[in-house]
Design a protein around this motif. Structure first.
Motif, PDB file in Angstrom:
ATOM      1  N   THR A   1       0.872  -1.163   0.000  1.00 50.10           N
ATOM      2  CA  THR A   1       0.000   0.000   0.000  1.00 50.10           C
ATOM      3  C   THR A   1       0.910   1.213   0.000  1.00 50.10           C
ATOM      4  OG1 THR A   1      -1.729  -1.143   1.233  1.00 50.10           O
ATOM      5  CG2 THR A   1      -1.787   1.262   1.252  1.00 50.10           C
ATOM      6  N   GLU A   2       0.712   2.084  -0.975  1.00 47.22           N
ATOM      7  CA  GLU A   2       1.499   3.313  -1.052  1.00 47.22           C
ATOM      8  C   GLU A   2       0.680   4.459  -0.470  1.00 47.22           C
ATOM      9  OE1 GLU A   2       3.798   6.253  -4.203  1.00 47.22           O
ATOM     10  OE2 GLU A   2       2.322   4.837  -4.963  1.00 47.22           O
ATOM     11  N   ILE A   3       1.312   5.245   0.380  1.00 50.36           N
ATOM     12  CA  ILE A   3       0.721   6.472   0.908  1.00 50.36           C
ATOM     13  C   ILE A   3       1.576   7.596   0.358  1.00 50.36           C
ATOM     14  CG2 ILE A   3       0.148   7.784   2.975  1.00 50.36           C
ATOM     15  CD1 ILE A   3      -0.063   5.047   4.414  1.00 50.36           C
ATOM     16  N   TYR A   4       0.935   8.507  -0.355  1.00 48.98           N
ATOM     17  CA  TYR A   4       1.656   9.468  -1.181  1.00 48.98           C
ATOM     18  C   TYR A   4       1.134  10.882  -0.948  1.00 48.98           C
ATOM     19  CZ  TYR A   4       2.442  11.925  -5.645  1.00 48.98           C
ATOM     20  OH  TYR A   4       2.754  12.838  -6.602  1.00 48.98           O
ATOM     21  N   HIS A   5       2.043  11.818  -0.822  1.00 48.58           N
ATOM     22  CA  HIS A   5       1.695  13.243  -0.787  1.00 48.58           C
ATOM     23  C   HIS A   5       2.484  13.905  -1.911  1.00 48.58           C
ATOM     24  CE1 HIS A   5       1.414  17.432   0.367  1.00 48.58           C
ATOM     25  NE2 HIS A   5       0.524  17.117   1.292  1.00 48.58           N
ATOM     26  N   PRO A   6       1.827  14.629  -2.821  1.00 46.79           N
ATOM     27  CA  PRO A   6       2.525  15.182  -3.983  1.00 46.79           C
ATOM     28  C   PRO A   6       3.443  16.361  -3.675  1.00 46.79           C
ATOM     29  CG  PRO A   6       0.243  15.889  -3.972  1.00 46.79           C
ATOM     30  CD  PRO A   6       0.399  14.907  -2.846  1.00 46.79           C
ATOM     31  N   GLY A   7       3.363  16.902  -2.481  1.00 49.22           N
ATOM     32  CA  GLY A   7       4.192  18.048  -2.136  1.00 49.22           C
ATOM     33  C   GLY A   7       3.473  19.358  -2.394  1.00 49.22           C
ATOM     34  N   THR A   8       4.200  20.433  -2.168  1.00 49.57           N
ATOM     35  CA  THR A   8       3.666  21.777  -2.354  1.00 49.57           C
ATOM     36  C   THR A   8       4.664  22.569  -3.181  1.00 49.57           C
ATOM     37  OG1 THR A   8       4.766  22.643  -0.383  1.00 49.57           O
ATOM     38  CG2 THR A   8       2.575  21.678  -0.067  1.00 49.57           C
ATOM     39  N   MET A   9       4.377  23.827  -3.395  1.00 48.30           N
ATOM     40  CA  MET A   9       5.335  24.664  -4.115  1.00 48.30           C
ATOM     41  C   MET A   9       6.614  24.845  -3.299  1.00 48.30           C
ATOM     42  SD  MET A   9       2.856  27.458  -5.909  1.00 48.30           S
ATOM     43  CE  MET A   9       4.143  28.158  -6.914  1.00 48.30           C
ATOM     44  N   GLU A  10       6.494  24.789  -1.973  1.00 50.88           N
ATOM     45  CA  GLU A  10       7.654  24.959  -1.091  1.00 50.88           C
ATOM     46  C   GLU A  10       8.446  23.679  -0.876  1.00 50.88           C
ATOM     47  OE1 GLU A  10       7.446  27.047   2.730  1.00 50.88           O
ATOM     48  OE2 GLU A  10       5.493  27.754   2.020  1.00 50.88           O
ATOM     49  N   PHE A  11       7.733  22.559  -0.710  1.00 48.76           N
ATOM     50  CA  PHE A  11       8.378  21.316  -0.303  1.00 48.76           C
ATOM     51  C   PHE A  11       8.030  20.171  -1.240  1.00 48.76           C
ATOM     52  CE2 PHE A  11       7.664  23.472   3.861  1.00 48.76           C
ATOM     53  CZ  PHE A  11       8.990  23.692   4.163  1.00 48.76           C
ATOM     54  N   SER A  12       8.982  19.252  -1.388  1.00 48.95           N
ATOM     55  CA  SER A  12       8.722  18.006  -2.104  1.00 48.95           C
ATOM     56  C   SER A  12       7.762  17.161  -1.277  1.00 48.95           C
ATOM     57  CB  SER A  12      10.021  17.225  -2.287  1.00 48.95           C
ATOM     58  OG  SER A  12      10.934  17.963  -3.041  1.00 48.95           O
ATOM     59  N   GLY A  13       7.154  16.194  -1.920  1.00 45.97           N
ATOM     60  CA  GLY A  13       6.258  15.283  -1.228  1.00 45.97           C
ATOM     61  C   GLY A  13       7.000  14.063  -0.714  1.00 45.97           C
ATOM     62  N   PHE A  14       6.243  13.070  -0.295  1.00 43.93           N
ATOM     63  CA  PHE A  14       6.817  11.826   0.207  1.00 43.93           C
ATOM     64  C   PHE A  14       5.984  10.656  -0.282  1.00 43.93           C
ATOM     65  CE2 PHE A  14       3.478  12.563   3.277  1.00 43.93           C
ATOM     66  CZ  PHE A  14       2.980  11.292   3.500  1.00 43.93           C
ATOM     67  N   SER A  15       6.571   9.473  -0.218  1.00 47.76           N
ATOM     68  CA  SER A  15       5.845   8.220  -0.409  1.00 47.76           C
ATOM     69  C   SER A  15       6.277   7.262   0.684  1.00 47.76           C
ATOM     70  CB  SER A  15       6.148   7.576  -1.764  1.00 47.76           C
ATOM     71  OG  SER A  15       5.403   8.166  -2.783  1.00 47.76           O
ATOM     72  N   ALA A  16       5.309   6.555   1.220  1.00 46.04           N
ATOM     73  CA  ALA A  16       5.564   5.509   2.204  1.00 46.04           C
ATOM     74  C   ALA A  16       4.924   4.232   1.676  1.00 46.04           C
ATOM     75  CB  ALA A  16       4.956   5.885   3.550  1.00 46.04           C
ATOM     76  N   TYR A  17       5.551   3.109   1.942  1.00 47.50           N
ATOM     77  CA  TYR A  17       5.041   1.820   1.481  1.00 47.50           C
ATOM     78  C   TYR A  17       4.849   0.904   2.674  1.00 47.50           C
ATOM     79  CZ  TYR A  17       6.217   3.513  -3.133  1.00 47.50           C
ATOM     80  OH  TYR A  17       6.278   4.262  -4.280  1.00 47.50           O
ATOM     81  N   LEU A  18       3.640   0.352   2.778  1.00 50.75           N
ATOM     82  CA  LEU A  18       3.290  -0.549   3.868  1.00 50.75           C
ATOM     83  C   LEU A  18       3.044  -1.946   3.321  1.00 50.75           C
ATOM     84  CD1 LEU A  18       2.540   2.358   4.901  1.00 50.75           C
ATOM     85  CD2 LEU A  18       0.859   1.252   6.331  1.00 50.75           C
ATOM     86  N   ALA A  19       3.449  -2.948   4.095  1.00 53.91           N
ATOM     87  CA  ALA A  19       3.164  -4.346   3.775  1.00 53.91           C
ATOM     88  C   ALA A  19       1.675  -4.604   4.010  1.00 53.91           C
ATOM     89  CB  ALA A  19       4.012  -5.258   4.662  1.00 53.91           C
TER      90      ALA A  19
END
Length: 136
Positions: free
Chosen positions: A104-122
């Protein structure tokens, strides 16, 4: 009489799966938020990213959750990171992630100021991998 009738009704409903203890299943996002609060936010490696992740993890309207595979995750991450950006991998091993059949991927695309993140869960909810996406 009412007590007997109530007891019989509960026994019947429980047999149908309707009257047992109800504990809502934690969503993947709520699991990640719990791990963040109780563990990750306190780790030294996460300190430079604490403000960004603390904000982005709790922006429910911007966080996306989707099913993925280890191969898909590997292709995305390996194709996005230059060798000098490997420090953006905050948790996990990319080769081990690649071998996971379901994630399961949990994803935030980021903002104009900051990059986003992705987390992966089993499938069992364990956090396997977390990275900050590099700035373009």
């Amino acid at each position: 009489m009412n007590r007997l009738l109530s007891s019989l009704l509960l026994v019947a409903l429980n047999g149908l799966g309707c009257a047992g203890d109800f504990t809502p299943t934690a969503t993947p996002l709520s699991r990640l938020q719990t791990v963040w609060r109780s563990d990750l936010s306190k780790r030294e490696a996460f300190k430079p990213h604490n403000g960004r992740l603390a904000q982005q993890l709790f922006e429910r309207e911007r966080v996306l959750v989707r099913e993925s595979t280890g191969q898909e995750a590997f292709a995305l991450i390996d194709g996005s990171l230059r060798p000098s950006e490997r420090a953006l991998v905050l948790l996990g091993d990319l080769q081990q992630l690649r071998q996971q059949p379901r994630l399961t991927e949990i994803y935030h695309p980021g903002t104009m100021e900051f990059s986003g993140f992705s987390a992966y869960l089993a499938p069992d909810g364990k956090l396997l991998f977390l990275w900050i996406m590099p700035a373009e």
